[in-house]
Motif scaffolding. Structure first.
Motif, PDB file in Angstrom:
ATOM      1  N   ILE A 122       0.861  -1.181   0.000  1.00  0.00           N
ATOM      2  CA  ILE A 122       0.000   0.000   0.000  1.00  0.00           C
ATOM      3  C   ILE A 122       0.896   1.230   0.000  1.00  0.00           C
ATOM      4  CG2 ILE A 122      -1.743   1.306   1.283  1.00  0.00           C
ATOM      5  CD1 ILE A 122      -2.794  -1.338   2.356  1.00  0.00           C
ATOM      6  N   TRP A 123       0.912   1.927  -1.102  1.00  0.00           N
ATOM      7  CA  TRP A 123       1.798   3.091  -1.256  1.00  0.00           C
ATOM      8  C   TRP A 123       1.341   3.908  -2.452  1.00  0.00           C
ATOM      9  CZ3 TRP A 123       5.825   5.467  -4.114  1.00  0.00           C
ATOM     10  CH2 TRP A 123       6.646   6.316  -3.353  1.00  0.00           C
ATOM     11  N   GLN A 124       1.480   5.225  -2.343  1.00  0.00           N
ATOM     12  CA  GLN A 124       1.058   6.137  -3.408  1.00  0.00           C
ATOM     13  C   GLN A 124       2.154   7.171  -3.651  1.00  0.00           C
ATOM     14  OE1 GLN A 124      -2.207   6.555  -5.288  1.00  0.00           O
ATOM     15  NE2 GLN A 124      -0.580   7.585  -6.426  1.00  0.00           N
ATOM     16  N   ARG A 125       2.585   7.307  -4.893  1.00  0.00           N
ATOM     17  CA  ARG A 125       3.575   8.332  -5.223  1.00  0.00           C
ATOM     18  C   ARG A 125       2.970   9.722  -5.067  1.00  0.00           C
ATOM     19  NH1 ARG A 125       5.946   9.326  -9.730  1.00  0.00           N
ATOM     20  NH2 ARG A 125       4.172   8.868 -11.034  1.00  0.00           N
ATOM     21  N   GLU A 126       3.815  10.694  -4.724  1.00  0.00           N
ATOM     22  CA  GLU A 126       3.394  12.089  -4.740  1.00  0.00           C
ATOM     23  C   GLU A 126       3.175  12.526  -6.186  1.00  0.00           C
ATOM     24  OE1 GLU A 126       5.441  14.383  -1.077  1.00  0.00           O
ATOM     25  OE2 GLU A 126       6.826  13.769  -2.643  1.00  0.00           O
ATOM     26  N   LEU A 127       2.146  13.332  -6.417  1.00  0.00           N
ATOM     27  CA  LEU A 127       1.824  13.810  -7.761  1.00  0.00           C
ATOM     28  C   LEU A 127       2.034  12.699  -8.797  1.00  0.00           C
ATOM     29  CD1 LEU A 127       3.504  17.349  -7.707  1.00  0.00           C
ATOM     30  CD2 LEU A 127       1.115  16.800  -7.319  1.00  0.00           C
ATOM     31  N   PRO A 128       1.280  11.625  -8.700  1.00  0.00           N
ATOM     32  CA  PRO A 128       1.554  10.462  -9.551  1.00  0.00           C
ATOM     33  C   PRO A 128       1.461  10.741 -11.046  1.00  0.00           C
ATOM     34  CG  PRO A 128      -0.597  10.261  -8.493  1.00  0.00           C
ATOM     35  CD  PRO A 128       0.100  11.418  -7.840  1.00  0.00           C
ATOM     36  N   GLN A 129       0.753  11.807 -11.431  1.00  0.00           N
ATOM     37  CA  GLN A 129       0.608  12.092 -12.856  1.00  0.00           C
ATOM     38  C   GLN A 129       1.866  12.687 -13.466  1.00  0.00           C
ATOM     39  OE1 GLN A 129      -0.592  13.889 -10.407  1.00  0.00           O
ATOM     40  NE2 GLN A 129      -0.613  16.067 -10.878  1.00  0.00           N
ATOM     41  N   ILE A 130       2.843  13.064 -12.633  1.00  0.00           N
ATOM     42  CA  ILE A 130       4.074  13.693 -13.121  1.00  0.00           C
ATOM     43  C   ILE A 130       5.259  12.754 -12.893  1.00  0.00           C
ATOM     44  CG2 ILE A 130       5.693  15.612 -12.795  1.00  0.00           C
ATOM     45  CD1 ILE A 130       3.379  17.377 -12.086  1.00  0.00           C
ATOM     46  N   LYS A 131       6.096  12.611 -13.898  1.00  0.00           N
ATOM     47  CA  LYS A 131       7.327  11.826 -13.765  1.00  0.00           C
ATOM     48  C   LYS A 131       8.394  12.751 -13.167  1.00  0.00           C
ATOM     49  CE  LYS A 131      10.146   8.508 -16.398  1.00  0.00           C
ATOM     50  NZ  LYS A 131       9.642   7.255 -15.806  1.00  0.00           N
ATOM     51  N   LEU A 178      -8.024  -7.607 -21.912  1.00  0.00           N
ATOM     52  CA  LEU A 178      -6.927  -6.947 -21.229  1.00  0.00           C
ATOM     53  C   LEU A 178      -7.510  -5.859 -20.343  1.00  0.00           C
ATOM     54  CD1 LEU A 178      -3.796  -7.220 -21.414  1.00  0.00           C
ATOM     55  CD2 LEU A 178      -3.837  -5.226 -22.916  1.00  0.00           C
ATOM     56  N   ILE A 179      -7.024  -5.772 -19.111  1.00  0.00           N
ATOM     57  CA  ILE A 179      -7.579  -4.833 -18.135  1.00  0.00           C
ATOM     58  C   ILE A 179      -6.460  -3.925 -17.621  1.00  0.00           C
ATOM     59  CG2 ILE A 179      -8.791  -4.593 -15.940  1.00  0.00           C
ATOM     60  CD1 ILE A 179      -9.835  -7.476 -16.380  1.00  0.00           C
ATOM     61  N   TRP A 180      -6.630  -2.623 -17.815  1.00  0.00           N
ATOM     62  CA  TRP A 180      -5.654  -1.630 -17.358  1.00  0.00           C
ATOM     63  C   TRP A 180      -6.174  -0.980 -16.069  1.00  0.00           C
ATOM     64  CZ3 TRP A 180      -1.137  -1.267 -20.002  1.00  0.00           C
ATOM     65  CH2 TRP A 180      -1.112  -1.768 -21.307  1.00  0.00           C
ATOM     66  N   PRO A 181      -5.424  -1.050 -14.979  1.00  0.00           N
ATOM     67  CA  PRO A 181      -5.874  -0.420 -13.726  1.00  0.00           C
ATOM     68  C   PRO A 181      -6.052   1.084 -13.892  1.00  0.00           C
ATOM     69  CG  PRO A 181      -4.100  -1.978 -13.301  1.00  0.00           C
ATOM     70  CD  PRO A 181      -4.186  -1.813 -14.790  1.00  0.00           C
ATOM     71  N   GLN A 182      -7.098   1.599 -13.297  1.00  0.00           N
ATOM     72  CA  GLN A 182      -7.478   2.999 -13.484  1.00  0.00           C
ATOM     73  C   GLN A 182      -7.025   3.903 -12.336  1.00  0.00           C
ATOM     74  OE1 GLN A 182     -11.758   3.744 -13.616  1.00  0.00           O
ATOM     75  NE2 GLN A 182     -11.509   5.082 -15.365  1.00  0.00           N
ATOM     76  N   ALA A 183      -6.536   3.351 -11.240  1.00  0.00           N
ATOM     77  CA  ALA A 183      -6.156   4.167 -10.083  1.00  0.00           C
ATOM     78  C   ALA A 183      -5.098   5.185 -10.480  1.00  0.00           C
ATOM     79  CB  ALA A 183      -5.625   3.268  -8.966  1.00  0.00           C
ATOM     80  N   PRO A 184      -5.032   6.331  -9.767  1.00  0.00           N
ATOM     81  CA  PRO A 184      -4.037   7.354 -10.095  1.00  0.00           C
ATOM     82  C   PRO A 184      -2.624   6.775 -10.172  1.00  0.00           C
ATOM     83  CG  PRO A 184      -5.590   8.207  -8.494  1.00  0.00           C
ATOM     84  CD  PRO A 184      -5.899   6.751  -8.642  1.00  0.00           C
ATOM     85  N   ALA A 185      -1.940   7.070 -11.281  1.00  0.00           N
ATOM     86  CA  ALA A 185      -0.604   6.540 -11.532  1.00  0.00           C
ATOM     87  C   ALA A 185       0.044   7.383 -12.614  1.00  0.00           C
ATOM     88  CB  ALA A 185      -0.673   5.077 -11.978  1.00  0.00           C
ATOM     89  N   LEU A 186       1.340   7.213 -12.783  1.00  0.00           N
ATOM     90  CA  LEU A 186       2.024   7.824 -13.905  1.00  0.00           C
ATOM     91  C   LEU A 186       1.671   7.027 -15.155  1.00  0.00           C
ATOM     92  CD1 LEU A 186       4.102   9.849 -15.036  1.00  0.00           C
ATOM     93  CD2 LEU A 186       5.841   8.102 -14.647  1.00  0.00           C
ATOM     94  N   ARG A 187       1.008   7.674 -16.083  1.00  0.00           N
ATOM     95  CA  ARG A 187       0.605   6.984 -17.308  1.00  0.00           C
ATOM     96  C   ARG A 187       1.794   6.968 -18.265  1.00  0.00           C
ATOM     97  NH1 ARG A 187      -3.405   5.448 -14.623  1.00  0.00           N
ATOM     98  NH2 ARG A 187      -2.206   3.597 -15.212  1.00  0.00           N
ATOM     99  N   GLY A 188       2.278   5.778 -18.575  1.00  0.00           N
ATOM    100  CA  GLY A 188       3.501   5.624 -19.349  1.00  0.00           C
ATOM    101  C   GLY A 188       3.290   5.662 -20.848  1.00  0.00           C
ATOM    102  N   THR A 189       4.388   5.892 -21.555  1.00  0.00           N
ATOM    103  CA  THR A 189       4.323   5.925 -23.020  1.00  0.00           C
ATOM    104  C   THR A 189       4.102   4.526 -23.590  1.00  0.00           C
ATOM    105  OG1 THR A 189       6.746   5.782 -23.142  1.00  0.00           O
ATOM    106  CG2 THR A 189       5.765   7.980 -23.150  1.00  0.00           C
TER     107      THR A 189
END
Length: 260
Positions: A122-131, A178-189
């Motif tokens: 259980i862990w969440q990155r700060e500002l997950p939308q930004i690399k 195929l199932i892509w998790p929707q929780a806040p995360a850094l969306r990769g290329t």
């Protein structure tokens, strides 16, 4: 490794401001002076520059500096890390408008394909939308997973939903789609390219860790490759190797965009 700053060899004075640890980056693989998803990487840098600095990034100039860095290093095949920061940023006055600077680091090319066993945490990155450059937590969680006999860590948010890996995205397969998790995360290329070119059914939705019992395969992906997730915690994923092979075949068909 070679490092340039704004198109010229980086000096100590250019690098010291990076110690403030305020900035963002993108990492990418180059083959034959070309990149898959180049437009996605530049869009990521532009968006994060607006969010962190309130300024506009000259993406065309960044692309020129990327090509120049490769030429100066004499490497048409390479790993690139492009970091946006500011030598004039003052943490005491973070709203002050400042010009941004661009570091381009060139190193040996990498392709990741080895399967992994991961543990959830259980862990969440700060500002997950930004690399962003605040990667301490990611690597600490990876280190903790390795100490427990796993290969890496998979993040789960407080609601019990799967989000992302330490430096990668993932997709699961339930035998139907195929199932892509929707929780806040850094969306990769790599994630975006796979979603755009995947030939079969797929969906983006919240995925609870408790759903693993209904999954039979999972792949992990980032700009360095696609690999199978053989198991998550104690749950084996027998179809992952085949799914990863399919993912690599899909990505092999994605066009490469020339840097110059």
């Amino acid at each position: 490794m070679t490092v340039t700053c704004n198109g010229r060899p980086a000096q100590v004075g250019d690098l010291l401001p990076a110690l403030v640890n305020y900035g963002h980056f993108t990492s990418l693989q180059v083959r034959g002076y070309a990149v898959q998803g180049l437009d996605l990487h530049l869009a990521r840098l532009s968006q994060a520059t607006r969010e962190l600095f309130g300024s506009t990034l000259d993406a065309a100039q960044v692309q020129v500096w990327m090509a120049q860095a490769l030429q100066q290093a004499g490497q048409g095949d390479a790993s690139l890390r492009v970091t946006v920061y500011s030598r004039h940023f003052d943490f005491r006055d973070p709203l002050a408008p400042v010009p941004v600077d661009v570091l381009v680091a060139v190193s040996a090319p990498v392709t990741l394909v080895a399967p992994k066993r991961v543990r959830s945490v259980i862990w969440q990155r700060e500002l997950p939308q930004i690399k962003h450059v605040g990667t301490f937590g990611l690597f600490a969680q990876r280190r903790a997973a390795l100490a427990e006999g796993f290969d890496d860590a998979l993040f789960v948010n407080a609601a019990g939903e799967i989000s992302e890996g330490t430096t990668w995205n993932l997709a699961l397969h339930d035998g139907q789609q195929l199932i892509w998790p929707q929780a806040p995360a850094l969306r990769g290329t790599a994630e975006a390219l796979l979603q755009a070119h995947w030939p079969g059914p797929q969906v983006v939705r919240p995925v609870a860790l408790a759903e693993l019992g209904g999954m039979h395969a999972a792949l992990a992906c980032n700009a360095s490759g696609i690999w199978a997730l053989e198991a998550i915690d104690a749950h084996p994923l027998a179809g992952s190797a085949e799914l990863a092979v399919q993912g690599r075949a899909v990505l092999a068909g994605v066009p490469w965009q020339a840097l110059s």
